[in-house]
Design an enzyme around this catalytic site. Sequence first.
Site, short mmCIF file in Angstrom:
data_model
loop_
_atom_site.label_atom_id
_atom_site.label_comp_id
_atom_site.label_asym_id
_atom_site.label_seq_id
_atom_site.Cartn_x
_atom_site.Cartn_y
_atom_site.Cartn_z
N SER A 1 -15.66 1.21 24.82
CA SER A 1 -14.23 1.44 24.98
C SER A 1 -13.94 2.01 26.37
O SER A 1 -14.47 1.50 27.37
CB SER A 1 -13.73 2.35 23.86
OG SER A 1 -12.32 2.28 23.73
N ASP B 1 -11.89 -7.96 18.33
CA ASP B 1 -11.44 -6.67 18.87
C ASP B 1 -9.92 -6.73 19.00
O ASP B 1 -9.38 -7.53 19.76
CB ASP B 1 -12.10 -6.42 20.23
CG ASP B 1 -11.80 -5.05 20.80
OD1 ASP B 1 -10.91 -4.36 20.28
OD2 ASP B 1 -12.48 -4.66 21.77
N HIS C 1 -13.54 -3.63 17.24
CA HIS C 1 -13.75 -2.78 18.41
C HIS C 1 -14.80 -1.69 18.18
O HIS C 1 -15.61 -1.39 19.06
CB HIS C 1 -12.42 -2.12 18.79
CG HIS C 1 -12.47 -1.30 20.03
ND1 HIS C 1 -12.47 -1.85 21.29
CD2 HIS C 1 -12.51 0.06 20.22
CE1 HIS C 1 -12.52 -0.88 22.20
NE2 HIS C 1 -12.54 0.28 21.58
#
Length: 406
Positions: free
Chosen positions: A226, A321, A355
Amino acid sequence: MSSQIRLRLLPRARCFFDEPVQMKVTRLRSRQVVTMRARSTDERGVVFSSSATYRADDRGDVDLNRQPSLGGSYVGVEPMGLLWSLKAEALHQYFEKSKSLKPHMVTISVHDEQEGRVLAEATNERLLLGDGVTRLPVNEGNINGVLFTPPGAGPFPAVLDLNSFPSEKRAALLANKGFVVLALCVFNVKVKNTKEIHLDRFRDGIDFLQRQPKVSGQGVGILSRSKASDIALSLSAFVPAVKACVWINGCNANTIVPLYDKNHQIFSATRFDPSSVIHTESGAYILKFATANPLAEENKESLIPVEQAKAQFLFVASEDDMCWDSKAYMDEMVERLKHHEKNNFESVCYPRAGHMLEPPYGPYCRSCPAGSYPYHVLWGGEPSGHAAAEVHLWKKIQEFFRAHLR
């Protein structure tokens, strides 16, 4: 509980967080239908639970390694389904397990729903910290993190574990595998109070790792996901000591706030467009399309020059994601490296994953609050496919670091 029916967790009920266990029930009636349940409480006191229905075979056995769930939190043959499908009653909950000293405790039970009885029960104690691994809080200069060191003389490969927010999970588990790991977080204060980030802090972390007596002198690896992934890219581009970088579901440009190095801004932040956020029926938001195109002229000052890096890259993207367009960012970096005749990378893509790729066998998180955004964020992924991706990726990460941090 029945005194005859047995629930066994094999090879043992006490294991590491990232290890599978085989769940077997014996001495049921032939073809008896039972419900298997799991229950665990996270560090905030939130209860997560799961359930699945199974039919015993002719001998009265249920073996989750070979028999399918007929319904419940998941269906089909899923040996660790009871763990990755753990879910809170309320929406938008993430299973908080960031501290390494206490194990992840999961109660597994077998129920006869018709008679309303608990037939058997066992507790799976899932450790984050192995015997002999030392945990040392570090507050030295710019560094505020936790150092994990394996037992033995070494030397061991060193990894900087970058998280957006404080977590010891990955670092502790990697230390169990023979890595010296320093866990650092990107945001030391609330995101809304963060106006800029300084690369110096993370460079200091790399220097600190290299000074450790048990660390081999072959450079440092970085593990990131991230927002932490664009910090990892910048370190790879500007710090020669970085030899291997794992980038998971990040961006190819600097995001959220400007990045500084030695008190000079080196990257602006890509623009975030709140009008492009998509609200879903669950109350969670899709942010995938809200980050502006880093290749657009107005954002080029945020694009990170990965082609300058000497490090080896493992790029990892989840096709589902819903937070960032990770697959597109990964593809752009791969094409750029190829254009510069670089072959210092490999890439992995997971079609059914979201994600939040983490070490395996933890509860799948569909959506939860995110510190960088004022939303409940939809992370994406299909639970079973996401869980399978985590198993594959965790092994891949260790192999990658061992190959390039010799």
